[in-house]
Scaffold this motif. Structure first.
Motif, mmCIF file in Angstrom:
data_model
loop_
_atom_site.group_PDB
_atom_site.id
_atom_site.type_symbol
_atom_site.label_atom_id
_atom_site.label_comp_id
_atom_site.label_asym_id
_atom_site.label_seq_id
_atom_site.Cartn_x
_atom_site.Cartn_y
_atom_site.Cartn_z
ATOM 1 N N HIS A 50 13.257 11.083 25.860
ATOM 2 C CA HIS A 50 12.544 10.414 24.759
ATOM 3 C C HIS A 50 11.431 9.528 25.344
ATOM 4 O O HIS A 50 11.295 8.345 25.021
ATOM 5 N N GLU A 59 12.227 15.799 17.305
ATOM 6 C CA GLU A 59 12.832 17.117 17.497
ATOM 7 C C GLU A 59 11.900 18.218 16.983
ATOM 8 O O GLU A 59 11.686 19.246 17.639
ATOM 9 N N HIS A 61 11.387 15.291 26.394
ATOM 10 C CA HIS A 61 12.153 15.237 25.143
ATOM 11 C C HIS A 61 13.538 14.640 25.381
ATOM 12 O O HIS A 61 13.981 13.755 24.643
ATOM 13 N N MET A 66 8.247 12.816 21.731
ATOM 14 C CA MET A 66 8.259 13.817 20.662
ATOM 15 C C MET A 66 9.515 13.669 19.791
ATOM 16 O O MET A 66 10.600 13.384 20.293
ATOM 17 N N TYR A 101 8.973 18.635 19.214
ATOM 18 C CA TYR A 101 9.382 19.293 20.460
ATOM 19 C C TYR A 101 9.470 20.805 20.261
ATOM 20 O O TYR A 101 8.956 21.580 21.071
ATOM 21 N N LEU A 111 8.150 19.627 28.913
ATOM 22 C CA LEU A 111 8.463 19.221 27.530
ATOM 23 C C LEU A 111 9.942 18.883 27.398
ATOM 24 O O LEU A 111 10.315 17.893 26.748
#
Lengths: 268, 302
Positions: free
Chosen positions: A25, A254, A22, A252, A257, A18
């Motif tokens: 992006h 913020e 993240h 995701m 995430y 993840l």
């Protein structure tokens, strides 16, 4: 390795995955989470050092990179280069042959099983002995070349080949049952000469292990290649991603995430 | 050339036990000797060219030396992505052998012709395309190809031995077949023999070069010097205009600052939508000896 330990590894890997997506992006989160348990099972529990894994569904590269790093097959620091200019770790596995645990770059579907079959078939001539694992997606099973390879593997009784189908029921632009139905998938692989076992909960280590063990046991007697059909959940472990096709592509926010990390860390 | 290839293959495979021969279910009345000599190292992979190519890449990854055989159109175009990714990008030591390049399969029709193979494969990463120009040339070209431990394509055709040419000449990507001063002729594959015949019929002093590799790994100096001297170049190939030998030669001469009067004889596809022998298609494309005579007359006297 105990399943409880694998679950802890799973939590760590998912958190890393993840974070990588993240920071970049980037999309393809759903596919990586879908096959994460399959990859952990292979790299932490099943594979001996000489065994080979081909990730035919190359779009789950982050899942693979993370598992390789956590299992000591890739420098964990290199993960920080993911998706950046000049990296070896692009969105799909590299074709450079520089990382021994990634013998082939993939990303165009339908190549992995032929490559894996070639490596497995080589043992007839080299005298080496190891198992070759190949992780396929639903989309891979649309490709004619996958079934050419399945015919070959069945005909030549490649007992040293194990296919794991990450059957999450979704593909690039729709549900597999709507796009080009694969069912009955179990019968298909069986009719191609494979020893088939289904992991009903393909994201559960105990189910994967039981299916692998049963298939391996049967293959010893039948001299057939093995196929594990893992009934998985795309985006597994993140509630808003699960079984959602769009999480093949979306990055995701913020908030998303933070929620994903929380759910992952709370995951049993 | 298939017979000559099979003879070379048999010897090569006996000397190299790590060679595996894969065929896409073709080779009747041609590869039986290879099959007998290689035993279990001869594998009929079935009519599944995509699988065969990736399978070979997997075998090469394990240190084996696989050869993949079919007729040229089938071995190139169906598995083009497998060649590009699994063989070329990974620079795997896989040899891809296509029989009947160009219009070689004549009356079999368009599905059995390979007119764009060199354009496609010579543009792929690490792929070297080898093309003998005569039956006698097959062995030296195969030796050069096998000495290269990377990805390669061999385009076989149908060619008799040319008269007045040293067939024992050592392999080079660019070889002078006959020396002359009036015109520079450059060709690839057995269609070059038509150009040689045309030069002979015209009693033309032609500097004739066989190109046996695309992209050309080493041009040497003789071809550019010849073109700078004659200022007249004819390129002959049984391949479409785009991406073939003509573009390679033109680019080479331009980068050397050599400007010439230019003629290019190439495969024009199926201009009348009719089919026939290889000779028939060569004639329709102006690749037969008689048509080439006219081109050469125009080039040298026009």
């Amino acid at each position: 390795m105990e399943n409880s330990n694998l679950s802890q590894i799973r939590r760590e890997c998912a958190t890393t995955i993840l974070g990588l997506y993240h920071r970049a992006h980037a999309g393809h989160i759903g596919p990586s989470l879908s096959c994460l348990e399959i990859l952990i099972d292979l790299h932490f529990k099943r594979m001996r050092p000489e065994d080979v894994c081909i990730l035919s569904k190359g779009h789950a590269a982050v899942g693979l990179y993370t598992v390789l790093a956590k299992s000591g097959r890739l420098d964990p620091q290199e993960l920080d280069t993911y998706y950046k200019d000049g990296t070896r770790l692009a969105a799909h596995p590299p074709c450079s042959r520089e990382i021994p645990a990634i013998p082939f770059g993939t990303g165009s579907l339908g190549h992995g099983l032929s490559l894996a079959a070639g490596i497995a078939f080589s043992q007839r001539y080299t005298g080496r002995s190891f198992q070759v694992y190949c992780v396929l997606s639903d989309g891979d099973c649309n490709e004619g070349s996958t079934w050419e390879a399945a015919l070959f593997a069945g005909h030549h009784a490649l007992t040293n080949l194990t296919v794991v189908v990450d059957a999450n029921g979704l593909q690039g632009f729709g549900a597999t049952c709507d796009v080009c139905g694969l069912e009955p998938l179990e019968e298909k692989w069986r009719s191609f000469g494979f020893e088939v076992q289904v992991a009903k909960h393909g994201n559960v280590f105990a189910d994967l292990d039981a299916a692998h063990q049963a298939a391996a046991c049967a293959a010893q007697k039948s001299n057939r290649p093995q196929c594990i059909i893992a009934r998985t959940i795309k985006g597994h472990g993140v509630s808003y991603m699960e079984n959602k096709m769009e999480w093949h592509y979306l990055p995701m926010s913020e908030t998303q995430y933070q929620q994903a990390v929380q759910e992952t860390e709370a995951h049993a | 050339m298939r017979k000559e290839f099979a003879a070379w293959m048999e010897t090569y495979a006996l000397e190299n036990q790590d060679v595996i021969f894969l065929t896409g279910d073709l080779g009747f009345m041609a590869l039986e000797n290879v099959q007998a000599a290689m035993g279990t190292r001869f594998v009929n992979a079935g009519v599944s060219e995509q699988n065969m190519i990736s399978l070979a890449a997997g075998m090469a990854q394990q240190g084996l030396k696989p050869f993949c055989y079919s007729i040229a159109p089938f071995i190139v175009f169906r598995p083009a992505e497998q060649i590009r990714l699994d063989v070329g990008l990974h620079n795997m030591n896989v040899k891809i052998v296509g029989n009947g390049g160009g219009y070689g399969y004549g009356i079999m029709g368009a599905t059995h012709h390979a007119l764009e193979d060199l354009a496609v494969l010579s543009s792929f990463p690490n792929l070297r395309c080898f093309v003998p120009y005569s039956n006698e040339d097959v062995k030296s070209v195969c030796q050069a190809m096998s000495a290269y431990a990377g990805s390669a394509y061999l385009r076989l055709g149908f060619g008799a031995a040319p008269v007045g040419v040293d067939a024992a000449q050592a392999y080079a990507p660019v070889r002078r077949l006959t020396a002359g001063h009036a015109v520079t002729v450059v060709g690839i594959g057995p269609v070059l023999l038509n150009a040689l015949a045309a030069c002979s019929a015209l009693n033309l002093s032609a500097d004739v070069f066989a190109i046996s590799e695309l992209p050309v790994s080493d041009w040497g100096t003789a071809l550019a010097e010849s073109a700078a001297r004659t200022h007249k170049v004819l390129v002959v190939e049984e391949h479409v205009q785009r991406g073939g030998l003509g573009e390679h030669v033109a680019h080479w001469l331009l980068t050397r600052g050599v400007h010439v009067k230019w003629a290019h004889a190439f495969a024009r596809g199926y201009p009348n939508q009719r089919y026939g022998s290889q000779a028939y298609h060569q004639q329709l494309s102006g690749l037969d000896a008689e048509s080439l005579q006219a081109v050469l007359r125009e080039l040298t006297h026009g």
